[in-house]
Design an enzyme around this catalytic site. Structure first.
Site, PDB file in Angstrom:
ATOM      1  N   ARG A 114       3.074   2.624  12.908  1.00 21.35           N
ATOM      2  CA  ARG A 114       4.390   3.262  12.958  1.00 21.35           C
ATOM      3  C   ARG A 114       4.224   4.768  13.155  1.00 21.35           C
ATOM      4  O   ARG A 114       3.139   5.319  12.965  1.00 21.35           O
ATOM      5  CB  ARG A 114       5.176   2.964  11.679  1.00 21.35           C
ATOM      6  N   LYS A 158       3.981   6.526   6.069  1.00 24.07           N
ATOM      7  CA  LYS A 158       3.332   6.140   4.825  1.00 24.07           C
ATOM      8  C   LYS A 158       2.910   7.364   4.022  1.00 24.07           C
ATOM      9  O   LYS A 158       2.861   8.488   4.521  1.00 24.07           O
ATOM     10  CB  LYS A 158       2.117   5.262   5.114  1.00 24.07           C
ATOM     11  N   TYR A 190       7.612   8.070   2.975  1.00 29.77           N
ATOM     12  CA  TYR A 190       7.486   7.186   1.820  1.00 29.77           C
ATOM     13  C   TYR A 190       6.347   7.695   0.938  1.00 29.77           C
ATOM     14  O   TYR A 190       5.294   8.105   1.440  1.00 29.77           O
ATOM     15  CB  TYR A 190       7.161   5.753   2.255  1.00 29.77           C
ATOM     16  N   HIS A 201       6.014   6.366  -2.978  1.00 31.13           N
ATOM     17  CA  HIS A 201       5.683   5.320  -3.958  1.00 31.13           C
ATOM     18  C   HIS A 201       4.694   5.857  -4.996  1.00 31.13           C
ATOM     19  O   HIS A 201       3.561   5.366  -5.141  1.00 31.13           O
ATOM     20  CB  HIS A 201       5.103   4.090  -3.252  1.00 31.13           C
ATOM     21  N   GLU A 218      12.047   6.443  -0.349  1.00 30.22           N
ATOM     22  CA  GLU A 218      12.431   5.284  -1.165  1.00 30.22           C
ATOM     23  C   GLU A 218      13.315   5.613  -2.353  1.00 30.22           C
ATOM     24  O   GLU A 218      13.837   4.704  -3.002  1.00 30.22           O
ATOM     25  CB  GLU A 218      11.174   4.532  -1.647  1.00 30.22           C
ATOM     26  N   SER A 255      12.669  -2.884   3.805  1.00 34.33           N
ATOM     27  CA  SER A 255      12.790  -4.042   2.913  1.00 34.33           C
ATOM     28  C   SER A 255      13.291  -5.256   3.682  1.00 34.33           C
ATOM     29  O   SER A 255      12.879  -6.390   3.412  1.00 34.33           O
ATOM     30  CB  SER A 255      13.742  -3.718   1.757  1.00 34.33           C
ATOM     31  N   VAL A 289      11.070  -7.626  -6.476  1.00 34.43           N
ATOM     32  CA  VAL A 289      11.794  -6.838  -7.483  1.00 34.43           C
ATOM     33  C   VAL A 289      11.566  -5.352  -7.239  1.00 34.43           C
ATOM     34  O   VAL A 289      10.555  -4.935  -6.683  1.00 34.43           O
ATOM     35  CB  VAL A 289      11.366  -7.210  -8.912  1.00 34.43           C
ATOM     36  N   LEU A 290      12.538  -4.555  -7.662  1.00 33.76           N
ATOM     37  CA  LEU A 290      12.437  -3.095  -7.491  1.00 33.76           C
ATOM     38  C   LEU A 290      13.169  -2.388  -8.609  1.00 33.76           C
ATOM     39  O   LEU A 290      14.324  -2.692  -8.903  1.00 33.76           O
ATOM     40  CB  LEU A 290      13.039  -2.674  -6.143  1.00 33.76           C
ATOM     41  N   ALA A 307       6.506  -6.217  -3.723  1.00 34.23           N
ATOM     42  CA  ALA A 307       6.633  -5.067  -4.628  1.00 34.23           C
ATOM     43  C   ALA A 307       5.318  -4.312  -4.801  1.00 34.23           C
ATOM     44  O   ALA A 307       5.230  -3.405  -5.631  1.00 34.23           O
ATOM     45  CB  ALA A 307       7.142  -5.532  -5.999  1.00 34.23           C
ATOM     46  N   ASP A 328       3.842  -1.999  -3.187  1.00 37.18           N
ATOM     47  CA  ASP A 328       3.914  -0.545  -3.034  1.00 37.18           C
ATOM     48  C   ASP A 328       4.219   0.145  -4.355  1.00 37.18           C
ATOM     49  O   ASP A 328       3.872   1.312  -4.553  1.00 37.18           O
ATOM     50  CB  ASP A 328       4.991  -0.161  -2.013  1.00 37.18           C
ATOM     51  N   VAL A 368      -0.230  -7.105   1.010  1.00 41.54           N
ATOM     52  CA  VAL A 368      -0.396  -6.001   1.957  1.00 41.54           C
ATOM     53  C   VAL A 368       0.630  -4.910   1.645  1.00 41.54           C
ATOM     54  O   VAL A 368       1.837  -5.170   1.574  1.00 41.54           O
ATOM     55  CB  VAL A 368      -0.238  -6.492   3.409  1.00 41.54           C
ATOM     56  N   MET A 383       3.428  -3.928   4.833  1.00 39.98           N
ATOM     57  CA  MET A 383       3.754  -5.117   5.623  1.00 39.98           C
ATOM     58  C   MET A 383       4.497  -4.786   6.925  1.00 39.98           C
ATOM     59  O   MET A 383       4.163  -5.316   7.983  1.00 39.98           O
ATOM     60  CB  MET A 383       4.573  -6.101   4.788  1.00 39.98           C
TER      61      MET A 383
END
Length: 371
Positions: free
Chosen positions: A15, A75, A94, A96, A118, A134, A239-240, A268, A270, A298, A301
């Protein structure tokens, strides 16, 4: 403002932070955009397309980090990239951070203004910059899970949708948010039997109204999760808790009692993962086996479908990128409470409460840094 777009260097990450149309949104407003050579080449975005949109092509990431006022990525920055960040530079990507103390420490040390896709919120609720990825990850979870149920890939040798005279597989989806809903749609499309678990009765009611008796909905608690996991052939964890580490909802004991050759897909991951047995994997080596259960964990993803993901992500991120370039970070954040929620680390301070709590930092409210 000078905006820099380095080539992503995470494993199998193709990406790119800005597409040529997004570059044009910035250059048409008088901003300079530096794009690393071949940053989008793997997904069919040539340097010539970027030049036509007004970008300057730069040979290496070091030059981009040295010259740019704002770095736009996909990322989280890898250690070599964190080392190139400087005091007062904007990082928009992102992050995380809650399950990643090393990256957090590096960003704190850099003095950069780190805005995480995020945790940016939306006017109608939700996390609009996380949602498109997502959606992709939820759909991919079923594709990946179905593929790894094949015997040659470690699974039990089960066709998820079955065939006439042979029962379909059972998919359990933990979490009925964006990931879970997209996984649900894909699982139903294969013909699988589907159980969805969530703590929101209202969300389960909405799904029941749409899908009726094509799915089973259950209120999520330890007992219901255990029952669903032990009967499932494929479990998707979606879940988040925004900005925080994911709760460990599936225990090692549950994993050890699952069917041999069953598959779990931890979307989940990340945020640390929601299975006790999860650890991050890569597209190059996506799975491992614990107690006979195949784990697909992964951490990027959507990178596997990088072209689709890049355009979907840019649709969500470009508006805030323009605001940051036009106004500067202080005014942009002061003017937009939702964008302000994206500020995770700023000038050596942790400015997101869940991250500070998870990693033991003092929490500094964003407002105190806006002046």
């Amino acid at each position: 403002m000078i905006v820099g777009v380095p080539k992503e260097i995470k494993n199998h990450e193709y990406r790119v932070g800005l597409t040529p149309p997004s570059v044009r949104e910035l250059t048409s407003r008088g901003h300079q955009v530096l794009v690393q050579k071949n940053a989008g080449a793997e997904i069919g975005l040539s340097d010539e397309q970027y030049v036509a949109a007004g970008a300057d092509i730069v040979d290496d990431a070091q030059t981009i980090f040295a010259r740019a006022d704002m770095i736009v990525k996909v990322k989280e920055p890898q250690p070599v990239e964190c080392a190139m960040l400087r005091d007062g530079q904007i990082l928009y990507t992102y992050l995380h951070l809650a399950p990643d103390p090393d990256q957090t420490a590096a960003l704190v040390e850099s003095g950069a203004i780190c805005i995480a896709y995020e945790t940016i919120t939306g006017a109608g609720g939700g996390l609009p910059l996380l949602a498109p990825m997502s959606e992709v990850a939820g759909r991919m979870a079923i594709q990946a899970g179905a593929a790894h149920l094949e015997k040659s890939k470690g699974g039990m040798g089960l066709l998820l949708g079955g065939v006439p005279g042979v029962a379909a597989g059972h998919v359990a989806i933990i979490g009925a948010g964006v990931v879970g809903t997209n996984a649900l749609q894909m699982a139903l499309g294969t013909g699988a039997r589907v159980t969805v678990l969530d703590k929101s009765i209202e969300r389960l009611r909405q799904l029941d109204l749409v899908f009726g008796n094509r799915i089973s909905t259950q209120y999520s608690n330890a007992h219901a999760i255990e029952e669903a996991v032990l009967s499932a052939d494929l479990v998707v964890g979606g879940v988040l808790v925004p900005g925080a580490a994911a709760p460990k909802l599936v225990t090692r004991a549950m994993i050890s009692n699952m069917k041999q050759g069953a598959v779990v897909v931890d979307v989940a991951i990340d945020q640390g993962g929601c299975f006790e047995t999860s650890h991050a994997t890569t597209h190059a080596d996506p799975t491992y086996i614990v107690d006979g259960v195949v784990h697909y964990c992964v951490a990027n993803m959507p990178g596997a479908v990088a072209r689709t993901s890049t355009f979907a992500l840019n649709n969500a991120t470009i508006g805030h990128a323009v605001a940051l370039a036009e106004k500067g970070w202080k005014k942009a954040l002061a003017d937009d409470a939702h964008l302000k929620n994206g500020l995770n680390v700023c000038k050596g301070k942790v400015t997101y409460a869940a991250i500070a709590q998870a990693l033991g930092y003092d929490y500094t409210p964003a407002d105190s840094l806006l002046g």
